[in-house]
Design an enzyme around this catalytic site. Structure first.
Site, PDB file in Angstrom:
ATOM      1  N   LYS A  91      -4.682   4.033  -7.687  1.00  0.00           N
ATOM      2  CA  LYS A  91      -4.620   5.432  -7.805  1.00  0.00           C
ATOM      3  C   LYS A  91      -3.427   6.222  -7.282  1.00  0.00           C
ATOM      4  O   LYS A  91      -2.618   6.929  -7.636  1.00  0.00           O
ATOM      5  CB  LYS A  91      -5.867   6.359  -7.579  1.00  0.00           C
TER       6      LYS A  91
ATOM      7  N   LYS B 273       2.585  11.462   2.225  1.00  0.00           N
ATOM      8  CA  LYS B 273       1.537  10.378   1.718  1.00  0.00           C
ATOM      9  C   LYS B 273       1.973   9.346   0.721  1.00  0.00           C
ATOM     10  O   LYS B 273       1.981   8.275   0.857  1.00  0.00           O
ATOM     11  CB  LYS B 273       0.156  10.921   1.546  1.00  0.00           C
TER      12      LYS B 273
END
Length: 294
Positions: free
Chosen positions: A240, A172
């Site tokens: 983030k 990811k």
């Protein structure tokens, strides 16, 4: 045996994913902190639980998708967390995007209670979540993956087992480098077109027929042309994720200059109160930079 399923985290991504499991005929228990998030799932027939521990007691497989590493740790390992209710033989599938090293530590804690874990972060945004065609990147034991795969197939169209615990999170992070870099590249291209007095919409149309074509150019490029930055993926969450990329790179002794530049663009956007906008609003951050330079 039919798996009893629980779902924790009913935000922009989690709510449509949970609804897709219900629509596929699965019995579903849910937990969220906000009643407004729970209401649509309750109305659709889900059982609402009072805590993550209570949910874990009622199900065989717990799905989680929350904002950050600390949230996952709280939901899974904190007071009244999943670890306090999960039975040996049950499975946790964390679909959040968090630290790979923290994922490995959480998996070890759960394994000490006889609970298996998969890290299975997703890509595809709210559209992919609604349509059940997310890309799902999985880390963990192959046998556990095989057990859970029929449930993942309700949620995603591209499901790949990457490797051991944490491998899904590493994948990811790689995804976010590519996506963030491509969003920035599309924004720069459209900025150049407009500054040159050329129709940016026609530039996008031409590029979509060539080697520069991508889903980012197709979807985010159109958002940029329309100035429509309603969130499919919020810029503050993308920032983030880039922090996680930066942390992972430091752990490996790497410098990733493109990732650092994307993070800087997102910082500019967040500084202008754009954290709740879609990350395609990087174009507005670039435009602001040009105005400042002028």
């Amino acid at each position: 045996m039919t798996e009893r399923i629980g779902f924790i985290g009913l935000g922009l991504m989690g709510a449509p994913m949970a609804l897709n499991l219900l629509r596929a005929g699965h019995r579903l228990a849910v937990y969220a902190r906000r009643e407004t998030a729970l209401a649509p799932l309750r109305e659709a027939g889900a059982e609402v639980c009072a805590s993550p521990a209570a949910l874990a007691r009622a199900v065989d497989v717990v799905f989680t998708i929350v904002s950050d590493t600390e949230d996952v740790e709280q939901v899974l390992l904190g007071p009244d967390g999943v670890i306090e209710g999960a039975r040996p033989g049950s499975v946790v599938v964390d679909m959040s995007t968090i630290s790979a090293s923290a994922t490995r530590a959480i998996a070890a804690r759960l394994a000490g209670r006889g609970v298996a874990m998969l890290d299975a972060p997703v890509s595809g945004g709210d559209v992919g979540a609604r349509e059940g065609r997310l890309s799902i990147m999985v880390g963990g034991d192959p046998e556990v993956f095989a057990r859970v795969r029929p449930l993942l197939e309700v949620l995603g169209a591209n499901i790949v087992h990457i490797g051991e615990h944490g491998a899904g999170q590493v994948c990811k992070a790689c995804n976010q480098v590519v996506v963030g870099g491509t969003i920035a590249a599309v924004a720069e291209a459209l900025l150049l077109a407009r500054a040159s007095g050329v129709d940016a919409a026609r530039v996008r149309e031409a590029l979509l027929g060539g080697f520069a074509a991508s889903r980012v150019l197709e979807l985010h490029g159109q958002r940029m042309l329309d100035g429509d930055y309603r969130p499919g993926f919020k810029a503050r969450l993308h920032r983030k994720d880039m922090r996680l990329v930066e942390e992972g790179a430091r752990e490996q002794g790497l410098e990733l200059p493109l990732a650092a530049q994307v993070a800087a663009h997102l910082d500019t956007l967040l500084a202008a109160d754009g954290g709740e906008l879609d990350s395609a609003a990087i174009l507005s951050a670039l435009e602001r930079m040009q105005q400042g330079a002028g």
